[in-house]
Scaffold this motif. Sequence first.
Motif, PDB file in Angstrom:
ATOM      1  N   PRO B 133       0.824  -1.209   0.000  1.00 20.26           N
ATOM      2  CA  PRO B 133       0.000   0.000   0.000  1.00 20.26           C
ATOM      3  C   PRO B 133       0.864   1.267   0.000  1.00 20.26           C
ATOM      4  O   PRO B 133       1.969   1.278   0.556  1.00 20.26           O
ATOM      5  CB  PRO B 133      -0.781  -0.095   1.320  1.00 20.26           C
ATOM      6  CG  PRO B 133      -0.649  -1.508   1.777  1.00 20.26           C
ATOM      7  CD  PRO B 133       0.626  -2.013   1.212  1.00 20.26           C
ATOM      8  N   THR B 134       0.361   2.303  -0.630  1.00 25.64           N
ATOM      9  CA  THR B 134       0.977   3.624  -0.564  1.00 25.64           C
ATOM     10  C   THR B 134      -0.129   4.618  -0.277  1.00 25.64           C
ATOM     11  O   THR B 134      -1.305   4.243  -0.243  1.00 25.64           O
ATOM     12  CB  THR B 134       1.611   4.010  -1.918  1.00 25.64           C
ATOM     13  OG1 THR B 134       0.551   4.103  -2.891  1.00 25.64           O
ATOM     14  CG2 THR B 134       2.620   2.977  -2.373  1.00 25.64           C
ATOM     15  N   ASN B 138      -4.214   3.074  -1.017  1.00 24.37           N
ATOM     16  CA  ASN B 138      -4.305   2.599   0.363  1.00 24.37           C
ATOM     17  C   ASN B 138      -5.613   1.874   0.647  1.00 24.37           C
ATOM     18  O   ASN B 138      -6.224   2.047   1.704  1.00 24.37           O
ATOM     19  CB  ASN B 138      -4.035   3.728   1.365  1.00 24.37           C
ATOM     20  CG  ASN B 138      -5.033   4.857   1.240  1.00 24.37           C
ATOM     21  OD1 ASN B 138      -5.900   4.837   0.362  1.00 24.37           O
ATOM     22  ND2 ASN B 138      -4.931   5.839   2.105  1.00 24.37           N
ATOM     23  N   VAL B 139      -6.015   1.063  -0.294  1.00 23.53           N
ATOM     24  CA  VAL B 139      -7.197   0.222  -0.064  1.00 23.53           C
ATOM     25  C   VAL B 139      -6.887  -0.760   1.073  1.00 23.53           C
ATOM     26  O   VAL B 139      -5.722  -1.122   1.292  1.00 23.53           O
ATOM     27  CB  VAL B 139      -7.586  -0.497  -1.375  1.00 23.53           C
ATOM     28  CG1 VAL B 139      -6.547  -1.514  -1.772  1.00 23.53           C
ATOM     29  CG2 VAL B 139      -8.955  -1.151  -1.250  1.00 23.53           C
ATOM     30  N   GLY B 140      -7.902  -1.157   1.813  1.00 28.18           N
ATOM     31  CA  GLY B 140      -7.727  -1.991   3.002  1.00 28.18           C
ATOM     32  C   GLY B 140      -7.145  -3.358   2.688  1.00 28.18           C
ATOM     33  O   GLY B 140      -7.215  -3.843   1.555  1.00 28.18           O
ATOM     34  N   ASP B 141      -6.581  -3.993   3.697  1.00 26.53           N
ATOM     35  CA  ASP B 141      -5.877  -5.266   3.513  1.00 26.53           C
ATOM     36  C   ASP B 141      -6.809  -6.360   2.992  1.00 26.53           C
ATOM     37  O   ASP B 141      -6.472  -7.111   2.081  1.00 26.53           O
ATOM     38  CB  ASP B 141      -5.250  -5.706   4.834  1.00 26.53           C
ATOM     39  CG  ASP B 141      -4.139  -4.770   5.273  1.00 26.53           C
ATOM     40  OD1 ASP B 141      -3.523  -4.141   4.386  1.00 26.53           O
ATOM     41  OD2 ASP B 141      -3.906  -4.656   6.477  1.00 26.53           O
ATOM     42  N   ARG B 142      -7.966  -6.474   3.603  1.00 26.97           N
ATOM     43  CA  ARG B 142      -8.908  -7.510   3.199  1.00 26.97           C
ATOM     44  C   ARG B 142      -9.269  -7.367   1.723  1.00 26.97           C
ATOM     45  O   ARG B 142      -9.204  -8.331   0.961  1.00 26.97           O
ATOM     46  CB  ARG B 142     -10.173  -7.372   4.049  1.00 26.97           C
ATOM     47  CG  ARG B 142     -11.355  -8.201   3.613  1.00 26.97           C
ATOM     48  CD  ARG B 142     -12.624  -7.591   4.205  1.00 26.97           C
ATOM     49  NE  ARG B 142     -13.819  -8.293   3.807  1.00 26.97           N
ATOM     50  CZ  ARG B 142     -14.402  -9.247   4.519  1.00 26.97           C
ATOM     51  NH1 ARG B 142     -13.881  -9.610   5.652  1.00 26.97           N
ATOM     52  NH2 ARG B 142     -15.487  -9.834   4.100  1.00 26.97           N
ATOM     53  N   GLU B 143      -9.613  -6.164   1.335  1.00 25.48           N
ATOM     54  CA  GLU B 143     -10.036  -5.932  -0.042  1.00 25.48           C
ATOM     55  C   GLU B 143      -8.860  -6.121  -1.014  1.00 25.48           C
ATOM     56  O   GLU B 143      -9.047  -6.586  -2.137  1.00 25.48           O
ATOM     57  CB  GLU B 143     -10.642  -4.536  -0.172  1.00 25.48           C
ATOM     58  CG  GLU B 143     -12.057  -4.414   0.410  1.00 25.48           C
ATOM     59  CD  GLU B 143     -12.153  -4.489   1.933  1.00 25.48           C
ATOM     60  OE1 GLU B 143     -11.114  -4.305   2.601  1.00 25.48           O
ATOM     61  OE2 GLU B 143     -13.263  -4.752   2.455  1.00 25.48           O
ATOM     62  N   GLN B 165      -8.779 -12.442   9.805  1.00 30.87           N
ATOM     63  CA  GLN B 165      -8.922 -11.004   9.576  1.00 30.87           C
ATOM     64  C   GLN B 165      -8.184 -10.211  10.654  1.00 30.87           C
ATOM     65  O   GLN B 165      -7.531  -9.220  10.364  1.00 30.87           O
ATOM     66  CB  GLN B 165     -10.415 -10.653   9.565  1.00 30.87           C
ATOM     67  CG  GLN B 165     -10.721  -9.161   9.492  1.00 30.87           C
ATOM     68  CD  GLN B 165     -10.391  -8.575   8.144  1.00 30.87           C
ATOM     69  OE1 GLN B 165     -10.885  -9.008   7.110  1.00 30.87           O
ATOM     70  NE2 GLN B 165      -9.520  -7.573   8.125  1.00 30.87           N
ATOM     71  N   SER B 166      -8.254 -10.681  11.899  1.00 33.15           N
ATOM     72  CA  SER B 166      -7.611  -9.969  13.010  1.00 33.15           C
ATOM     73  C   SER B 166      -6.112  -9.793  12.774  1.00 33.15           C
ATOM     74  O   SER B 166      -5.546  -8.755  13.056  1.00 33.15           O
ATOM     75  CB  SER B 166      -7.808 -10.736  14.330  1.00 33.15           C
ATOM     76  OG  SER B 166      -9.151 -11.017  14.559  1.00 33.15           O
ATOM     77  N   GLU B 167      -5.487 -10.853  12.256  1.00 40.57           N
ATOM     78  CA  GLU B 167      -4.028 -10.819  12.100  1.00 40.57           C
ATOM     79  C   GLU B 167      -3.602 -10.423  10.697  1.00 40.57           C
ATOM     80  O   GLU B 167      -2.403 -10.284  10.429  1.00 40.57           O
ATOM     81  CB  GLU B 167      -3.436 -12.198  12.423  1.00 40.57           C
ATOM     82  CG  GLU B 167      -3.600 -12.610  13.875  1.00 40.57           C
ATOM     83  CD  GLU B 167      -2.957 -11.620  14.841  1.00 40.57           C
ATOM     84  OE1 GLU B 167      -1.926 -11.021  14.477  1.00 40.57           O
ATOM     85  OE2 GLU B 167      -3.500 -11.434  15.937  1.00 40.57           O
ATOM     86  N   PRO B 169      -3.349  -7.735   8.875  1.00 39.10           N
ATOM     87  CA  PRO B 169      -2.362  -6.678   8.647  1.00 39.10           C
ATOM     88  C   PRO B 169      -0.941  -7.150   8.954  1.00 39.10           C
ATOM     89  O   PRO B 169       0.009  -6.728   8.298  1.00 39.10           O
ATOM     90  CB  PRO B 169      -2.815  -5.576   9.605  1.00 39.10           C
ATOM     91  CG  PRO B 169      -4.288  -5.817   9.789  1.00 39.10           C
ATOM     92  CD  PRO B 169      -4.424  -7.319   9.787  1.00 39.10           C
ATOM     93  N   ASN B 170      -0.789  -8.025   9.928  1.00 40.93           N
ATOM     94  CA  ASN B 170       0.550  -8.531  10.246  1.00 40.93           C
ATOM     95  C   ASN B 170       1.005  -9.599   9.264  1.00 40.93           C
ATOM     96  O   ASN B 170       2.128  -9.547   8.755  1.00 40.93           O
ATOM     97  CB  ASN B 170       0.564  -9.127  11.663  1.00 40.93           C
ATOM     98  CG  ASN B 170       0.422  -8.052  12.723  1.00 40.93           C
ATOM     99  OD1 ASN B 170       0.942  -6.943  12.561  1.00 40.93           O
ATOM    100  ND2 ASN B 170      -0.296  -8.363  13.780  1.00 40.93           N
ATOM    101  N   ARG B 173       2.345  -8.699   5.851  1.00 43.46           N
ATOM    102  CA  ARG B 173       3.554  -7.872   5.835  1.00 43.46           C
ATOM    103  C   ARG B 173       4.757  -8.568   6.475  1.00 43.46           C
ATOM    104  O   ARG B 173       5.863  -8.075   6.423  1.00 43.46           O
ATOM    105  CB  ARG B 173       3.305  -6.551   6.581  1.00 43.46           C
ATOM    106  CG  ARG B 173       2.355  -5.619   5.840  1.00 43.46           C
ATOM    107  CD  ARG B 173       1.982  -4.398   6.682  1.00 43.46           C
ATOM    108  NE  ARG B 173       1.071  -3.523   5.964  1.00 43.46           N
ATOM    109  CZ  ARG B 173      -0.239  -3.668   5.933  1.00 43.46           C
ATOM    110  NH1 ARG B 173      -0.803  -4.657   6.598  1.00 43.46           N
ATOM    111  NH2 ARG B 173      -0.999  -2.845   5.236  1.00 43.46           N
TER     112      ARG B 173
END
Lengths: 649, 649
Positions: B133-134, B138-143, B165-167, B169-170, B173
């Motif tokens: 993402p930049t 910067n669309v959300g992780d799930r999408e 879904q909870s994890e 973002p981690n 990356r």
Amino acid sequence: MSEESKVTYHPWEKTTELEEGITLLDGADDVGISIESLCGGEGLCGTCKVIIDEGEEHLSPVTEADERVLSDSQLEDGYRLSCRCKVQNGGEIETTVPSVSQNTGGIVLTEGNEMEFELDTTVQKYPLEVDAPTLHNNVGDRERVLAALEEEYDVDADAVDHLIQSELPNTIREDEDEEAETLSFTATVYDGEEIIDVQPGIDEEMYGLAIDIGTTTVAVYLMNLRTGDIEAVSSQVNPQSKYGGDIMTRVRYTRRNENGRQEQQDAIVEGINECIEEVTREAGVENDQIYESVFVGNTAMHHLFLGYEPSYVAGSPYVPANHAPAVVKAREIGIDINDSGYLYWLPISGGWVGPDKVSVLLVSGHYKEDEMTVCIDIGTNGEISVGNEEMMWTTSAPAGPALEGAEITHGVRAQNGSIEAVEIDPDTLEPTLGIIGGEDEPNGICGSGVIDALAQMFKTGIVDQRGQFRDEYYGHERVRKNEDEEVEYVLVWDEDTSIDGDITVTQNDIREIQMAKAAIQAGALVLMEELGIDEVDRVVLAGGFGNYIDPESAMTIGLYPDVEMDKVESLGNAAGIGAQLALLNKEARQETLNIIDEVEYYEIAGTDIFRDNFMKAMYLPHQDLDIYPRVRERVEAIREFDGSVKRGN
Amino acid sequence: MSEESKVTYHPWEKTTELEEGITLLDGADDVGISIESLCGGEGLCGTCKVIIDEGEEHLSPVTEADERVLSDSQLEDGYRLSCRCKVQNGGEIETTVPSVSQNTGGIVLTEGNEMEFELDTTVQKYPLEVDAPTLHNNVGDRERVLAALEEEYDVDADAVDHLIQSELPNTIREDEDEEAETLSFTATVYDGEEIIDVQPGIDEEMYGLAIDIGTTTVAVYLMNLRTGDIEAVSSQVNPQSKYGGDIMTRVRYTRRNENGRQEQQDAIVEGINECIEEVTREAGVENDQIYESVFVGNTAMHHLFLGYEPSYVAGSPYVPANHAPAVVKAREIGIDINDSGYLYWLPISGGWVGPDKVSVLLVSGHYKEDEMTVCIDIGTNGEISVGNEEMMWTTSAPAGPALEGAEITHGVRAQNGSIEAVEIDPDTLEPTLGIIGGEDEPNGICGSGVIDALAQMFKTGIVDQRGQFRDEYYGHERVRKNEDEEVEYVLVWDEDTSIDGDITVTQNDIREIQMAKAAIQAGALVLMEELGIDEVDRVVLAGGFGNYIDPESAMTIGLYPDVEMDKVESLGNAAGIGAQLALLNKEARQETLNIIDEVEYYEIAGTDIFRDNFMKAMYLPHQDLDIYPRVRERVEAIREFDGSVKRGN
């Protein structure tokens, strides 16, 4: 002349008098209740059925249509087709319109504003009656129930919650003896797709929660999903506050503490459960009767409640874990509603345009109107959106807590005894105060009082356009230097307060207010610049705070753009109201998905354009008085801009 | 002449030698591996990509097609298009075909039978690479993840498990530093609809369980979902046995004990988790790598495992809680596989045609064949189905445990030292024994031995058609009366056993076997009568027991109808194999839904037709020898039906 009958419709307890021969279906119109009637009152569809609680003897007898359309046990239970059922020979009648027959608009009240919408909840209850299984008809319970839903209500559900499925063989038989030829029970269906409850007999009670998780305060509204009424409200300080007063501190805490995320989730869940205990006790509702909870809050509150990693949405490039509505079983998180019920978070448009903002837009509706509107939700971060049906920009401005009375010398939260309104006589500089609860001796000044005080000090010339005390007022008994050599205006003398000492407004207090209002004002101006507009048609204030401030005072200090006073509107706690709306109306919920597609976020942090606008916005109401013609006119009605009062005004 | 290259394909470790210029895509054919190739080997689609583990120097260089179709990081990781990649200048090459590129039939072995099917699992893993993402993207992780799945694999998933879904973002990356321009991770998708795991980098390991919950025994198969191989097997006595040996006792226990249902669920869950611990330890697999478990068992085992109320399916009119496949998150029940993984129970056709029976039909497949087949699953209840593609009836016959060696004087479970085969010399009546494990001194006689013994005693005339010892053999040293004045045949003399005393087959033992076989035989005959047929084309034995009995002996005593011997087939543990099949092949799973629609259940309990048939079936092989022409012929080759042996045979 025929006698009139008195008919009371439940669950609303609305009463009307009907002339002989009027049907209960038509009579409902009198009191604004709309009963379903797919066949147009022809006695064919059964959608208009009602239950006669009292006064059957004052109604026309059961018709062939009733017997054809209603089941025997429904007739026994007092069901009648309201289109066939006429009042006669006077008397009092009590009738209940079951939720399946309701086609009625609910109303949410917001401090004087009303909002009409159709009551069309995601959770629905369906009373059902099926043939008891025999050796020749021994299809399984699940399939029997799903087929009946499809046949009787055209509901094509295809899932049954695991916990409900486990008990299904018992619940559908609980109300009947072994020899019964039919089984009677009520199925609760979520979003037309999943059975989330089955209860013996007819049980149409259903409740939902609208929950607004603010960074500082949590509010829980218990709503009756059959009537749309708020049954009880509870709020408390967000228990995550112990991990930090602001979002960034809480997010940092999750990074620095191995279980930080879990701790904060546990804290908010526990807090909400306390609120739920309170509202259920107050309203006499069982936790199991609550089938859904719709949540709003900013993106960080969303992530921290759901246990999502919040780090990446908290820093550039501000990427949320998801945009889509989070729909999670209550038991996954431990919220004390029906175990098979759902938690539903409104969607996220972008990092700083969270469910709270989406909810405010849903309520304000200005993204689909012709008028160019500024919508401001005042909080530690001022959430600002500017636009109309063509285009909508939104941003978040770092206002700080001053507008809520914090970091002000004698600032207090709005509470009994706090000064909420101030008027200053331009001739004598003597103040007249409005005190919450009508107390005699104030204990401090709350946010709306601070804004009033500054506006009045500006209008009367005590302070100049830069917010500085004018030299010529020094020596007036109410304008003095305090122990710190700081100039201040004395609002209340020691002997008239409930605290130890005078209540004053200091030069520093004024600076704090200026910075806070400048942040919000500059945010709006940046968006207006982006949209290429000089002025707006309308100002909408969201957030509870908007209910209390004096709109003219707020405009006088330049909290928002200059518009006609009757174009300033307060929505109350719009975020919370949007959650209620999304709880009660499926279409509104769907609408939030359109909103997240249409709204653009403008990041003002660290930009030159914001800095420039912020400097100009530090002035009262703004450095450039040409953009505040109405404020200028109102001030000049009292005094010249050099401060000299126009005597006689 | 060009040199040959040696290529090994993983994960199967199959090796072939290829001439110079052959592509890795074509070479895979040599060893029966089918690699996806949607564009037909034109280098366009990328579906044939493989990873070169060793021997890159023995392959043609990277082509433009590779560079166009594969991402930079895939190239770095050793990915190549197998259609563009030719072997050259000899040498050894090791290549892995990732699961997304596999199009290979798996094989399940059943004691000599092979079953071929396409490996097409409900769980699939997809390596993904997305732009980091930049601020401008910067669309959300799930999408971001869902869009990549759709774009790269045409997988239109729209759900993400709450825990994942909870994890999210981690995890997406985790494999990259902050400056990385792409994020690389692997998404695990259930049924094309829900993301149930996300792991950093490329991780294609995935496992599943096939679990067969018998009333008596639980078997757990750990299967590699990439290869279709069984990695480990574990079984144990069903821990619910302590609540009752049979179904009805266990169901009664749930009615008589407040937490009886919960206790039995806890017991079976704990037992299965013990088996899982064993198979994962043996195979070196993590519990988190197991994403699905497919279950079979009878309807009562199904209900008791899932915690469903079992009372109503246990008694007339035998209504199950559901027919549809039960699909439940593993964490809802507490089965120790990946928390976001699924438990999947095959569907239920009717009360006594449970997932086990459906599974057997799936494997036998005779409901879609032309031949008229009897399929028998021997157990405490004999599960019998008769039919073909036109019509299929099924029933359950109360055989009792005698055929498994229980309630037989010297009966033992099949184990080392137990007699599993018996042959009796028609002249001397001396037996020749087959002993499990090749031991010298037997400890008893197991089910297959009992059937053999009875068949031999009948063939040699020791017992007559009614199963009674013939008087004329009294006095032979091996035919005697025991202490209870009961006639018995001595199989093994005291000094040759490992127990204290002779091993014998008593008149009572014979009665027990007769009753057991008569129940099964009568069940089949009732169904044949219902179908209006006198004979069948084929006999299929399901259940582990079918592997061990001598098919001729079983036919001789009349356990099943008379057919040509080469038309008797044993499927092994068909229920368990069906679970494996449903785990590995989506189409097979879908097929079970057709099965439950097509199969009819015939309740024989308490019917006159069953009683009549049962009485006739008590005879060896049946009262009416005309329906057993082949048995008659084989018996008459040895002796007259009056018992007198045809000397010289």
